[in-house]
Design a protein around this motif. Structure first.
Motif, PDB file in Angstrom:
ATOM      1  N   ARG A  51       0.830  -1.205   0.000  1.00 15.97           N
ATOM      2  CA  ARG A  51       0.000   0.000   0.000  1.00 15.97           C
ATOM      3  C   ARG A  51       0.868   1.260   0.000  1.00 15.97           C
ATOM      4  O   ARG A  51       1.563   1.542   0.987  1.00 15.97           O
ATOM      5  CB  ARG A  51      -0.891  -0.009   1.231  1.00 15.97           C
ATOM      6  N   PRO A  52       0.872   2.046  -1.092  1.00 15.06           N
ATOM      7  CA  PRO A  52       1.632   3.301  -1.072  1.00 15.06           C
ATOM      8  C   PRO A  52       0.812   4.423  -0.420  1.00 15.06           C
ATOM      9  O   PRO A  52      -0.376   4.574  -0.696  1.00 15.06           O
ATOM     10  CB  PRO A  52       1.861   3.581  -2.556  1.00 15.06           C
ATOM     11  N   GLN A  53       1.449   5.146   0.447  1.00 10.52           N
ATOM     12  CA  GLN A  53       0.778   6.297   1.059  1.00 10.52           C
ATOM     13  C   GLN A  53       1.809   7.133   1.812  1.00 10.52           C
ATOM     14  O   GLN A  53       2.605   6.606   2.572  1.00 10.52           O
ATOM     15  CB  GLN A  53      -0.333   5.856   2.010  1.00 10.52           C
ATOM     16  N   GLY A  54       1.776   8.456   1.603  1.00 11.62           N
ATOM     17  CA  GLY A  54       2.661   9.356   2.320  1.00 11.62           C
ATOM     18  C   GLY A  54       4.064   9.382   1.743  1.00 11.62           C
ATOM     19  O   GLY A  54       4.403   8.647   0.810  1.00 11.62           O
ATOM     20  N   ARG A  55       4.871  10.232   2.333  1.00 11.62           N
ATOM     21  CA  ARG A  55       6.247  10.412   1.877  1.00 11.62           C
ATOM     22  C   ARG A  55       7.170  10.461   3.090  1.00 11.62           C
ATOM     23  O   ARG A  55       6.739  10.787   4.193  1.00 11.62           O
ATOM     24  CB  ARG A  55       6.354  11.686   1.036  1.00 11.62           C
TER      25      ARG A  55
ATOM     26  N   ALA B 102       6.691  16.912  -1.447  1.00  8.50           N
ATOM     27  CA  ALA B 102       5.536  16.422  -2.188  1.00  8.50           C
ATOM     28  C   ALA B 102       5.879  16.001  -3.599  1.00  8.50           C
ATOM     29  O   ALA B 102       5.101  15.289  -4.257  1.00  8.50           O
ATOM     30  CB  ALA B 102       4.453  17.501  -2.212  1.00  8.50           C
ATOM     31  N   SER B 103       7.030  16.423  -4.100  1.00  6.98           N
ATOM     32  CA  SER B 103       7.408  16.047  -5.466  1.00  6.98           C
ATOM     33  C   SER B 103       7.952  14.623  -5.529  1.00  6.98           C
ATOM     34  O   SER B 103       8.093  14.059  -6.606  1.00  6.98           O
ATOM     35  CB  SER B 103       8.444  17.020  -6.012  1.00  6.98           C
ATOM     36  N   GLN B 104       8.280  14.061  -4.359  1.00 14.18           N
ATOM     37  CA  GLN B 104       8.821  12.704  -4.324  1.00 14.18           C
ATOM     38  C   GLN B 104       7.689  11.685  -4.423  1.00 14.18           C
ATOM     39  O   GLN B 104       6.542  11.957  -4.045  1.00 14.18           O
ATOM     40  CB  GLN B 104       9.593  12.480  -3.015  1.00 14.18           C
ATOM     41  N   PRO B 105       7.978  10.500  -4.954  1.00 14.44           N
ATOM     42  CA  PRO B 105       6.932   9.473  -5.036  1.00 14.44           C
ATOM     43  C   PRO B 105       6.511   8.993  -3.653  1.00 14.44           C
ATOM     44  O   PRO B 105       7.262   9.104  -2.676  1.00 14.44           O
ATOM     45  CB  PRO B 105       7.609   8.345  -5.837  1.00 14.44           C
ATOM     46  N   GLN B 106       5.331   8.463  -3.570  1.00 15.76           N
ATOM     47  CA  GLN B 106       4.843   7.910  -2.306  1.00 15.76           C
ATOM     48  C   GLN B 106       5.683   6.698  -1.892  1.00 15.76           C
ATOM     49  O   GLN B 106       6.287   6.025  -2.729  1.00 15.76           O
ATOM     50  CB  GLN B 106       3.384   7.478  -2.450  1.00 15.76           C
TER      51      GLN B 106
ATOM     52  N   GLU C 258       7.119   1.479   5.456  1.00 15.21           N
ATOM     53  CA  GLU C 258       8.287   2.316   5.698  1.00 15.21           C
ATOM     54  C   GLU C 258       8.039   3.371   6.782  1.00 15.21           C
ATOM     55  O   GLU C 258       8.977   4.045   7.207  1.00 15.21           O
ATOM     56  CB  GLU C 258       8.731   2.984   4.397  1.00 15.21           C
ATOM     57  N   HIS C 259       6.806   3.506   7.238  1.00 13.15           N
ATOM     58  CA  HIS C 259       6.494   4.443   8.318  1.00 13.15           C
ATOM     59  C   HIS C 259       6.755   3.766   9.666  1.00 13.15           C
ATOM     60  O   HIS C 259       6.356   2.621   9.886  1.00 13.15           O
ATOM     61  CB  HIS C 259       5.036   4.889   8.242  1.00 13.15           C
ATOM     62  N   ALA C 260       7.377   4.489  10.578  1.00 11.73           N
ATOM     63  CA  ALA C 260       7.758   3.915  11.869  1.00 11.73           C
ATOM     64  C   ALA C 260       6.544   3.411  12.646  1.00 11.73           C
ATOM     65  O   ALA C 260       6.600   2.366  13.307  1.00 11.73           O
ATOM     66  CB  ALA C 260       8.521   4.942  12.700  1.00 11.73           C
TER      67      ALA C 260
END
Length: 610
Positions: free
Chosen positions: A338-342, A351-355, A360-362
């Motif tokens: 599931r991609p979400q956030g940066r 915000a220019s970076q891909p999700q 990967e979120h702690a």
């Protein structure tokens, strides 16, 4: 594959299950035969159970006035399970068993619990038959137990009543001798039962040609009065359909009637029933009253029933564990995809970076680690208890007695701890899925619903806690608690020699001291009302200490030279243990504080204050 890797490690690298083959009972077996059993059960669970878990949740059992109707998938799964021989896997060859170690049987059954706990794997049937193999007569074993082990018949456990619930001393079901020659029936002393039983899992269905109810009832005294309390409780075999001494159906229904189906939050694929015994709907021989055959001695029913109840409690703990594990694997897969956030950098989010994927979120890693620590730790605990069962059956004399006493102390934890914390794992699995987790598009909401029953199933949390603090840690002058402390200290002594584990070993030692001190403080006044007012916090702290010990012992097994597991596997075990010690074990201080001070905040608050 993840579950199989974990099971293999726990069985062979940690519990050394293959060493059981050196004992006479298991001499015909090897790791190859153990693996073949695991392979078979994994395949049946994958093909016959898992694809239909949602089906049995949505197509609930229904009663058409004559019979209970279940989905075709349930019939096929039961047939495949019975054909596998797992109902009698640990029994003697002479009665069709495999003489497998119970440890291996427990590990194999975990596949079914994870694939669809609602379809079930005959836990009550095998427990019913096992009880009869210990307390039944040879004829009862031949006619009832063997037909249950073969899967031809199924079994239940009938304890609770609508007006009594878990308070077995208030059981009102009556059993009276069936005529003057009631002692002469070859199937056992014959009685007629009248009463009602509630919450009977698998109490009525068409999966098998007969159902063997094991029923608690009271035999009236000479004046026709029921003896108060539990002293008058006896145990009876009450078949749904009458049978002869050859195990053949006579064609006559026993006077046991389905009064209704309970519609539950979870476990919807398992029929849950209210049964009426002796209401006259199916009179036997023209007389009302359900025919029952006495098991054991009159008035010793609870003593016999505890054999089945304790086995069922470990089974419930395993079910809770595997539901938690199913949710963990589902949320782990979701988090990886599931991609979400940066990512958060020094300058904030770009915000220019891909999700990025949510794993990967702690905070998502925190929730995954919590689930892993709860569920893999609980699985290790259940298999440790299963290994104690094998020790009790086949060990040397002192080992047999030690295993018996350790099981007494650990059974309330083996039932209650997974039912609380693996339920929390299911809640975290929903959280990781976000709003999707709350929908039926994903399986995690069903896992939570199915698991919520287990804190009630086979003795509520409060009952287990009272049993632990009020009886188990005190029995035989506290010898069981001393035995457990000895095993924990042995692990501490080994772990303290490993620099990376020394800090955890010391933390476990401190926790053990806290539990010991709280146990003494709880009983300092000798007043059960003082001691048991905070029995549940005591059990929570006790359970966390046991799981911390289990985790430390498991991680020690990964440190052994020549361990075949990958570096990632070992890192996962170490990470889960570290999480448990840093995030979970410190909780015991707050729980034990109210135990030590015999805090009566809850007990003393007057009813009107609520």
């Amino acid at each position: 594959m993840k579950l199989r890797c974990t099971l293999d490690f726990l069985l062979y690298d940690w519990l050394d299950a293959q060493a059981l083959n050196q004992r006479e009972r298991f001499a015909d077996h090897s790791r190859e035969t153990f693996d073949a059993v695991l392979d078979t059960c994994e395949r049946i669970a994958r093909e016959k159970y898992a694809p239909f878990n949602r089906t049995v949740d949505t197509e609930e059992p229904r009663f058409d006035g004559e019979k209970v109707i279940l989905p075709k998938a349930t019939h096929e799964a039961h047939a495949a399970f019975a054909a596998s021989g797992m109902l009698s896997a640990a029994q003697d060859y002479e009665i069709g068993g495999m003489q497998l170690p119970y440890t291996v049987q427990a590990a194999a059954n975990s596949f079914f619990a994870m694939a669809s706990v609602s379809i079930g794997s005959g836990m009550l049937t095998s427990g019913n038959a096992n009880l009869l193999m210990v307390h039944g007569t040879p004829m009862q074993q031949e006619v009832f137990a063997k037909n249950e082990f073969s899967g031809r018949w199924s079994g239940t456990m009938c304890l609770s009543e609508p007006q009594a619930g878990s308070s077995l001393s208030d059981v009102a079901t009556r059993a009276v001798p069936d005529g003057d020659d009631f002692q002469n029936d070859p199937l056992g002393p014959r009685y007629r039962l009248t009463g009602n039983k509630m919450w009977i899992s698998a109490g009525d269905h068409e999966l098998t040609e007969n159902i063997v109810h094991i029923v608690l009832a009271k035999i009236p005294d000479a004046d026709g009065r029921l003896i108060p309390g539990t002293r008058g409780i006896s145990l009876f075999i009450v078949p749904k359909r009458m049978v002869n001494t050859q195990g053949e159906l006579t064609g006559e229904r026993n006077d046991v009637a389905l009064a209704g189906l309970n519609h539950k939050l979870g476990w919807r694929g398992t029929t849950n029933t209210l049964l009426n015994f002796g209401e006259g709907k199916y009179p036997v021989g023209g007389k009302a009253g359900a025919v029952g055959y006495l098991v054991g001695e009159p008035g010793k029913g609870l003593h016999c029933m505890f054999h089945m109840m304790n086995e069922a409690r470990i089974g419930v703990g395993t079910a809770a564990t595997m539901l938690g594990m199913a949710g963990y694997y589902a949320s782990l897969d979701y988090a990886k995809n599931r991609p979400q956030g940066r990512p958060v950098g020094v300058g904030g989010k770009d915000a220019s970076q891909p999700q990025i994927r949510i794993i990967e979120h702690a905070d998502v890693k925190r929730m995954l680690l919590a689930q892993k620590s709860y569920c893999e730790g609980a699985l290790a605990l259940e298999l440790y208890c299963a290994r104690l069962v094998d020790e009790q059956k086949t060990g040397e004399a002192q080992a047999v007695d030690d295993a018996r006493l350790l099981l007494e102390v650990l059974t309330p934890i083996a039932k209650s701890w997974p039912s609380e914390w693996c339920l929390e794992a299911n809640s975290l699995a929903i959280q990781i899925h976000g709003g999707y987790g709350y929908t039926r598009d994903f399986p995690v909401e069903q896992y939570w619903r199915d698991n919520r029953l287990n804190m009630i199933h086979e003795g509520t949390h409060g009952i287990q806690a009272t049993d632990l603090l009020g009886r188990k840690v005190l029995m035989e002058n506290g010898r069981g608690l001393q035995l457990l402390a000895g095993r924990i200290n042995a692990t501490i002594e080994r772990a303290i020699q490993v620099p990376a584990l020394a800090v955890h070993a010391n933390a476990l030692g401190q926790a053990l001291q806290q539990v010991g001190a709280a146990t003494k403080a709880a009983w300092a006044t000798g007043n059960p009302a003082d001691a048991l007012a905070n029995a549940v916090p005591y059990m929570q702290a006790f359970g966390h200490t046991v799981l911390a010990w289990i985790w430390l012992d498991v991680v020690l097994a990964t440190q052994r030279t020549g361990a075949a597991e990958s570096a990632a596997f070992r890192a996962g075990k170490l990470g889960a243990m570290t999480y448990f010690y840093r995030y979970e074990l410190p909780k015991i201080g707050a729980w034990l504080k109210v135990v030590e001070t015999r805090d009566l905040t809850c007990a003393e608050l007057p009813e009107e204050a609520f």
